[in-house]
Enzyme design. Structure first.
Site, PDB file in Angstrom:
ATOM      1  N   LEU A 264      -1.143  -6.622  10.020  1.00 17.93           N
ATOM      2  CA  LEU A 264       0.123  -6.046  10.499  1.00 17.93           C
ATOM      3  C   LEU A 264       0.844  -5.357   9.343  1.00 17.93           C
ATOM      4  O   LEU A 264       1.859  -5.840   8.843  1.00 17.93           O
ATOM      5  CB  LEU A 264       1.005  -7.121  11.118  1.00 17.93           C
ATOM      6  CG  LEU A 264       0.690  -7.474  12.557  1.00 17.93           C
ATOM      7  CD1 LEU A 264       1.517  -8.656  13.028  1.00 17.93           C
ATOM      8  CD2 LEU A 264       0.920  -6.292  13.471  1.00 17.93           C
ATOM      9  N   HIS A 265       0.284  -4.247   8.890  1.00 16.12           N
ATOM     10  CA  HIS A 265       0.854  -3.481   7.795  1.00 16.12           C
ATOM     11  C   HIS A 265       1.007  -2.033   8.232  1.00 16.12           C
ATOM     12  O   HIS A 265       0.208  -1.523   9.009  1.00 16.12           O
ATOM     13  CB  HIS A 265      -0.057  -3.549   6.566  1.00 16.12           C
ATOM     14  CG  HIS A 265      -0.241  -4.950   6.076  1.00 16.12           C
ATOM     15  ND1 HIS A 265       0.721  -5.626   5.375  1.00 16.12           N
ATOM     16  CD2 HIS A 265      -1.258  -5.829   6.238  1.00 16.12           C
ATOM     17  CE1 HIS A 265       0.296  -6.847   5.113  1.00 16.12           C
ATOM     18  NE2 HIS A 265      -0.915  -6.993   5.627  1.00 16.12           N
ATOM     19  N   ALA A 266       2.044  -1.373   7.736  1.00 16.14           N
ATOM     20  CA  ALA A 266       2.297   0.049   7.956  1.00 16.14           C
ATOM     21  C   ALA A 266       2.139   0.477   9.408  1.00 16.14           C
ATOM     22  O   ALA A 266       2.954   0.118  10.246  1.00 16.14           O
ATOM     23  CB  ALA A 266       1.437   0.879   7.012  1.00 16.14           C
TER      24      ALA A 266
ATOM     25  N   PRO B 280      -0.026  -0.278  11.997  1.00 17.80           N
ATOM     26  CA  PRO B 280      -0.106  -1.306  13.032  1.00 17.80           C
ATOM     27  C   PRO B 280       1.223  -2.046  13.236  1.00 17.80           C
ATOM     28  O   PRO B 280       1.599  -2.361  14.360  1.00 17.80           O
ATOM     29  CB  PRO B 280      -1.186  -2.257  12.525  1.00 17.80           C
ATOM     30  CG  PRO B 280      -2.041  -1.399  11.661  1.00 17.80           C
ATOM     31  CD  PRO B 280      -1.090  -0.449  10.998  1.00 17.80           C
TER      32      PRO B 280
END
Length: 93
Positions: A14-16, A18
């Site tokens: 769950l980075h950037a 997404p």
């Protein structure tokens, strides 16, 4: 309280991008939802900074929860989005 436990389906976690997809989708449900790493403290799923702060990695378990009316349907949709690493909130479960 309704909750769903799912593994993050995006390889990058769950980075950037997404996280942005997830936050927009959580907001679009119209239901207050929290997200937490398994065993961790829940944060507001509609907050980009809070979701990024989780540092959830691909394959890691997260817990989605809500006690609002309509929570089951919203959590089902968000769980599908997270577990399958989709690019947008599914219209149906």
């Amino acid at each position: 309280m309704a909750e769903r436990r799912v593994n993050v389906g995006w390889a990058e976690g769950l980075h950037a991008r997404p996280a942005s997809i997830f936050v927009r989708s959580a907001t679009a449900t119209g239901v207050p939802v929290t997200i937490a790493k398994a065993g961790g403290n829940p944060v507001n799923a509609a907050s980009m900074l809070a979701v990024l702060g989780l540092g959830a990695q691909g394959g890691e378990e997260v817990v989605l929860a809500s006690d609002a009316e309509g929570a089951d349907a919203a959590l089902d949709r968000l769980a599908k989005l997270v577990s399958e690493g989709l690019e947008e909130l599914p219209e149906t479960v």
